[in-house]
Design an enzyme around this catalytic site. Sequence first.
Site, PDB file in Angstrom:
ATOM      1  N   HIS B 120       8.873  -4.541   2.814  1.00 18.69           N
ATOM      2  CA  HIS B 120       8.609  -3.715   1.638  1.00 18.69           C
ATOM      3  C   HIS B 120       9.197  -4.445   0.418  1.00 18.69           C
ATOM      4  CE1 HIS B 120       9.300  -0.183  -1.010  1.00 18.69           C
ATOM      5  NE2 HIS B 120       8.403   0.450  -0.293  1.00 18.69           N
ATOM      6  N   ASP B 197      15.968  -2.462   7.141  1.00 15.84           N
ATOM      7  CA  ASP B 197      15.365  -1.389   6.356  1.00 15.84           C
ATOM      8  C   ASP B 197      14.987  -0.289   7.331  1.00 15.84           C
ATOM      9  OD1 ASP B 197      12.337  -1.205   4.259  1.00 15.84           O
ATOM     10  OD2 ASP B 197      13.749   0.325   4.935  1.00 15.84           O
ATOM     11  N   GLN B 200      11.752   4.001   7.397  1.00  8.56           N
ATOM     12  CA  GLN B 200      10.733   4.674   8.208  1.00  8.56           C
ATOM     13  C   GLN B 200      11.207   4.946   9.628  1.00  8.56           C
ATOM     14  OE1 GLN B 200       8.146   5.812   6.749  1.00  8.56           O
ATOM     15  NE2 GLN B 200       8.226   4.624   4.854  1.00  8.56           N
ATOM     16  N   LYS B 223      13.300  10.929   2.765  1.00  8.60           N
ATOM     17  CA  LYS B 223      12.240  10.802   3.762  1.00  8.60           C
ATOM     18  C   LYS B 223      12.617  11.546   5.048  1.00  8.60           C
ATOM     19  CE  LYS B 223      10.812   6.128   2.379  1.00  8.60           C
ATOM     20  NZ  LYS B 223       9.785   6.141   1.333  1.00  8.60           N
ATOM     21  N   CYS B 360       3.582  -0.892  -1.645  1.00  9.30           N
ATOM     22  CA  CYS B 360       4.759  -1.716  -1.949  1.00  9.30           C
ATOM     23  C   CYS B 360       4.950  -2.816  -0.921  1.00  9.30           C
ATOM     24  CB  CYS B 360       6.027  -0.872  -2.032  1.00  9.30           C
ATOM     25  SG  CYS B 360       5.949   0.345  -3.345  1.00  9.30           S
TER      26      CYS B 360
END
Lengths: 128, 402
Positions: B120, B197, B200, B223, B360
């Site tokens: 990302h 990261d 998600q 999120k 992104c």
Amino acid sequence: MSRQLYQGKILEHYREPLNRGNVEEPDLESEVSNPHCGDELRFTAKVEGEGFVELKFDGEGCALSTASASLLTERLSGQDRGSVTDLEPGEVFRLLGVEKEEVTPIRQKCVLLAKEGIEKLVSEDDET
Amino acid sequence: MGPSELRRDFPALQQEVNGEPLAYLDNAATSQKPQSVIDAVSEFYQENNANVHRCVHSLGEEATALYDQAHEKVADFIGGEWDETVFVKNATEALNLVAYSYGMQNLSEGDEILLTGMEHHSMIVPMQQVAEETGARLRYAEVDGKGTLEMEDFHSRLSEDTALVGATHVSNVLGTVNPVRELADAAHEHGAKIVVDGAQSVPHMPVDVSSLDVDFLAFSGHKMLGPMGTGVLYGKKQLLAEMEPFLRGGDMISQVSRHESEWNDLPWKFEAGTPNVAGAVGLSAAIDYLEEIGVDNINRHTRDLGQEVYRRLNRLENVEVYGPEERSGLVSFTVEGAHPHDLSTFLNERGIAIRGGHHCAQPLAEELGVTATARASFYLYNTEEEVERLINAVEEAQEVFG
């Protein structure tokens, strides 16, 4: 607020756009893009006196920007160069068969990209 | 409780869009909030609002207790310690913190940063700056045609020059779940640190920082049912202790005189100024909600939906789906003749919220040979019925745009 956009004029001019291509040895050229959408339009024109004799568009874009380019180039062919700036944004939407308010703000940019491109054609010529 | 019952806890899901019940399938962008989270934030402002730390009055002590508890709760959630969790405003800020406080301080010319081809922008752009300012070289491990990380390529690009590896746990475009432990072990074998990261992954599946042995983990509170403006950086204590601060000012110091300052303890060293206490309280409530349902259950549910959508879209003639079948709960796809923004508008006309664009991840989009894709992403409150609606709408779009 929103209605079904993908029908009628919009779909017709997306599937079979008018004036698609490039003018040979154009007098005027311009390029515009809408980075949010990935739309990229290129306009070429031949002029005689004050009027557009030939006006074409090429490039890749969403249905709204393509249909708008098709309808706008058709509307302005044979017209005075200056008439594009006289065109109210609302009228561009009506060419597509919708009202401005029926299109979300982010997509409004797609509809108006062609107007921006043709205005750029004209203004670049004024600068030279 | 199934998603149809759970959704009643989410006020925003009760609305109609263009005359249809909202099918919110844009969870990779942000999640909706249960009433308990909304209430927690409101109650904080109604009853406990005060600035935190070094506060003797009652309100301040209460706010401080809530804020400290939030750190403990988040730490427990990921299997770390409370002073290894830094509260930031989003995963992007967390990754920037690593770039500035670890990357800029420790890397130099001759060093290498290894990222994957599916990152990302929040990972890529800060690391570009680290490379530019330190003279380190930025490299990428390739993604194969199926959308999975080419492990041989990854391993071959590691060397004694590698100082930092940056990898996403779950790709927000492809849905690919990367083998983080393997990546971490490989990084460590070459003397490198790894920043992951988890934007998600943490909201969707059990993530334990010690099992994964990651040096840094960034994720978003918003999120995972938490308020907007909340995010977390986990870092191994020893690393955080050695790092210089990112943002400077009040709270992150222990002593200030005119010409020099001493830093505060962890995690406060990295939390300058008045924090988003209300957000932290909301995030605490979000974790309570997630734990009551069970993150394992959420994982199973969202993967099932994601894989079903993958299979059904894959069968459609004019639809291309990106990423592997084995995936997390999100699917990116294109419909021939339909620009992803037109597709998004078309679906929105039917009450279905998806996202169209590069998500992104422009370098990834370029590798895939697209400028934009449409993406549907699922969470604990999405239903089979919504999947039906999505597939029907995409089939309809095929007819209209094809």
